[in-house]
Design an enzyme around this catalytic site. Sequence first.
Site, PDB file in Angstrom:
ATOM      1  N   ALA A  63       0.865  -1.166   0.000  1.00  9.36           N
ATOM      2  CA  ALA A  63       0.000   0.000   0.000  1.00  9.36           C
ATOM      3  C   ALA A  63       0.911   1.228   0.000  1.00  9.36           C
ATOM      4  CB  ALA A  63      -0.877  -0.014   1.243  1.00  9.36           C
ATOM      5  N   GLY A 108       0.991  -5.004   1.443  1.00  4.95           N
ATOM      6  CA  GLY A 108      -0.264  -5.261   0.741  1.00  4.95           C
ATOM      7  C   GLY A 108      -0.067  -6.051  -0.546  1.00  4.95           C
ATOM      8  N   GLU A 111       0.042  -9.551   0.428  1.00  2.01           N
ATOM      9  CA  GLU A 111      -1.296  -9.928   0.897  1.00  2.01           C
ATOM     10  C   GLU A 111      -2.241 -10.210  -0.268  1.00  2.01           C
ATOM     11  OE1 GLU A 111      -0.877  -6.388   3.814  1.00  2.01           O
ATOM     12  OE2 GLU A 111      -2.307  -7.732   4.726  1.00  2.01           O
ATOM     13  N   GLU A 131       5.255  -4.415   7.372  1.00  3.27           N
ATOM     14  CA  GLU A 131       4.432  -3.392   8.030  1.00  3.27           C
ATOM     15  C   GLU A 131       4.908  -3.061   9.440  1.00  3.27           C
ATOM     16  OE1 GLU A 131       3.121  -5.915   6.210  1.00  3.27           O
ATOM     17  OE2 GLU A 131       1.295  -5.266   5.173  1.00  3.27           O
TER      18      GLU A 131
HETATM   19  C1  HXC Z   1       4.900   4.438  -1.585  1.00  3.73           C
HETATM   20  C2  HXC Z   1       6.721   3.483  -2.579  1.00  3.73           C
HETATM   21  C3  HXC Z   1       6.444   2.247  -1.961  1.00  3.73           C
HETATM   22  C4  HXC Z   1       5.293   2.168  -1.110  1.00  3.73           C
HETATM   23  C5  HXC Z   1       8.226   2.036  -3.144  1.00  3.73           C
HETATM   24  N1  HXC Z   1       7.832   3.307  -3.306  1.00  3.73           N
HETATM   25  N2  HXC Z   1       7.411   1.380  -2.322  1.00  3.73           N
HETATM   26  N3  HXC Z   1       5.960   4.571  -2.391  1.00  3.73           N
HETATM   27  N4  HXC Z   1       4.558   3.284  -0.951  1.00  3.73           N
HETATM   28  N5  HXC Z   1       4.926   1.046  -0.508  1.00  3.73           N
HETATM   29  C6  HXC Z   1       8.449   4.341  -4.098  1.00  3.73           C
HETATM   30  C7  HXC Z   1       9.669   4.947  -3.407  1.00  3.73           C
HETATM   31  O1  HXC Z   1       9.279   5.919  -2.452  1.00  3.73           O
HETATM   32  C8  HXC Z   1      10.415   5.565  -4.583  1.00  3.73           C
HETATM   33  O2  HXC Z   1       9.766   6.757  -4.936  1.00  3.73           O
HETATM   34  C9  HXC Z   1      10.146   4.570  -5.703  1.00  3.73           C
HETATM   35  O3  HXC Z   1       9.001   3.812  -5.301  1.00  3.73           O
HETATM   36  C10 HXC Z   1      11.300   3.616  -5.925  1.00  3.73           C
HETATM   37  O4  HXC Z   1      11.595   2.997  -4.677  1.00  3.73           O
HETATM   38  P1  HXC Z   1      13.073   2.922  -4.054  1.00  3.73           P
HETATM   39  O5  HXC Z   1      12.919   2.738  -2.595  1.00  3.73           O
HETATM   40  O6  HXC Z   1      13.888   4.087  -4.510  1.00  3.73           O
HETATM   41  O7  HXC Z   1      13.626   1.599  -4.755  1.00  3.73           O
HETATM   42  P2  HXC Z   1      14.611   0.492  -4.150  1.00  3.73           P
HETATM   43  O8  HXC Z   1      15.760   1.153  -3.423  1.00  3.73           O
HETATM   44  O9  HXC Z   1      14.913  -0.427  -5.274  1.00  3.73           O
HETATM   45  O10 HXC Z   1      13.768  -0.254  -3.037  1.00  3.73           O
HETATM   46  C11 HXC Z   1      12.591  -0.979  -3.415  1.00  3.73           C
HETATM   47  C12 HXC Z   1      11.790  -1.367  -2.150  1.00  3.73           C
HETATM   48  C13 HXC Z   1      11.557  -0.139  -1.268  1.00  3.73           C
HETATM   49  C14 HXC Z   1      12.586  -2.425  -1.347  1.00  3.73           C
HETATM   50  C15 HXC Z   1      10.481  -2.010  -2.633  1.00  3.73           C
HETATM   51  O11 HXC Z   1      10.989   0.886  -2.083  1.00  3.73           O
HETATM   52  C16 HXC Z   1      10.646  -0.374  -0.099  1.00  3.73           C
HETATM   53  O12 HXC Z   1      11.074  -0.904   0.938  1.00  3.73           O
HETATM   54  N6  HXC Z   1       9.375   0.026  -0.226  1.00  3.73           N
HETATM   55  C17 HXC Z   1       8.414  -0.088   0.856  1.00  3.73           C
HETATM   56  C18 HXC Z   1       7.928  -1.481   1.018  1.00  3.73           C
HETATM   57  C19 HXC Z   1       6.918  -1.600   2.161  1.00  3.73           C
HETATM   58  O13 HXC Z   1       7.238  -1.259   3.301  1.00  3.73           O
HETATM   59  N7  HXC Z   1       5.702  -2.057   1.833  1.00  3.73           N
HETATM   60  C20 HXC Z   1       4.652  -2.221   2.827  1.00  3.73           C
HETATM   61  C21 HXC Z   1       3.836  -0.975   2.876  1.00  3.73           C
HETATM   62  S1  HXC Z   1       2.607  -1.054   4.143  1.00  3.73           S
HETATM   63  P3  HXC Z   1      10.607   8.158  -5.074  1.00  3.73           P
HETATM   64  O14 HXC Z   1       9.541   9.153  -5.384  1.00  3.73           O
HETATM   65  O15 HXC Z   1      11.314   8.369  -3.793  1.00  3.73           O
HETATM   66  O16 HXC Z   1      11.539   7.894  -6.220  1.00  3.73           O
HETATM   67  C22 HXC Z   1       1.359  -1.951   3.439  1.00  3.73           C
HETATM   68  C23 HXC Z   1       0.130  -2.117   4.310  1.00  3.73           C
HETATM   69  C24 HXC Z   1      -0.960  -2.862   3.641  1.00  3.73           C
HETATM   70  O17 HXC Z   1       1.436  -2.418   2.376  1.00  3.73           O
HETATM   71  C25 HXC Z   1      -2.212  -2.856   4.484  1.00  3.73           C
HETATM   72  C26 HXC Z   1      -2.927  -1.563   4.508  1.00  3.73           C
HETATM   73  C27 HXC Z   1      -4.223  -1.612   5.283  1.00  3.73           C
END
Ligand code: HXC
Length: 257
Positions: A63, A108, A111, A131
């Site tokens: 998400a 997400g 999920e 998360e």
């Molecule tokens: C918003 C995201 C994102 C996310 C990546 N991006 N994941 N933006 N939400 N979940 C964006 C980054 O901010 C960045 O934008 C661009 O995508 C590229 O990502 P990088 O981090 O620069 O790439 P990299 O170094 O290759 O790392 C990839 C990655 C990392 C490992 C996937 O981005 C990451 O850890 N993302 C978060 C993963 C996460 O925590 N997901 C769970 C979310 S909570 P910019 O603009 O900076 O270039 C969830 C809850 C669900 O999902 C339930 C809800 C009710």
Amino acid sequence: MAIDVERNDGAAVVTVNRPEAMNALDVEHAEALRDRLAELAQDADARVVVLTGAGEKAFIAGADIKYMQSLGVLEARRWGELGHACGELLETMPKPTIAAINGFALGGGCELALACDLRLASANARLGQPEINLGILPGWGGSLRLARTTTLGFAKELVLTGRQVDAAEALDRGLVNAVCEPGDLRERTLELCRALTAKSPLALAYAKEAVNLSLQGEHGANLAAEARLFAMLFASEDQQEGMAAFAEKRQPEFRGR
Ligand code: HXC
């Protein structure tokens, strides 16, 4: 378009197309995904539904964290319910659903992959429920479906530590059904689609419904439901065709009737 739908014979391939954000789902993309899935659930020409992400790096990186940053309690609840609606469609639509995991499937994203019936992963995929690192929990069904798909102990490890796993470990743990080289994922997925579209769509729908009962409700009632679903197929031409084809030593031609 935010969510692409491409037809390939009887398969519908749904692609989250936001590669600049690792296909993270914001409201626009999550609502569009829910709406496309709802349409495909009703669409008899879509015999199998595939979920994947655009580009080579990510399936769905979760998400959208930037969107979630400022949510209040009620908005967070609605956000959870929107993800649940997508997951429920994937889990219960009367046809097989496949996650083609072409990279990061985090939060997400993992999920929604878990809500699909089958999961194929490319060797560069990484899966996990990070998360906990954000001070939240998996709110799109992961806290339940991960344990149902793998084991309670493994689910607790991933959910409580946020540890990510590679494709090989995911396969070893039963989190995915198969792993292939990244360049082969599309063809392997379409191959699986072709194998499924050759089956009776009625039998697939009822078989999915029956297996979905396995980890919920009361066992005796579920067995009774299985007996009803089994019996109903004997009103179908497909059952006649499948058994006639066996007796006549030929391939069946199912018509979904
Ligand atoms: C918003 C995201 C994102 C996310 C990546 N991006 N994941 N933006 N939400 N979940 C964006 C980054 O901010 C960045 O934008 C661009 O995508 C590229 O990502 P990088 O981090 O620069 O790439 P990299 O170094 O290759 O790392 C990839 C990655 C990392 C490992 C996937 O981005 C990451 O850890 N993302 C978060 C993963 C996460 O925590 N997901 C769970 C979310 S909570 P910019 O603009 O900076 O270039 C969830 C809850 C669900 O999902 C339930 C809800 C009710």
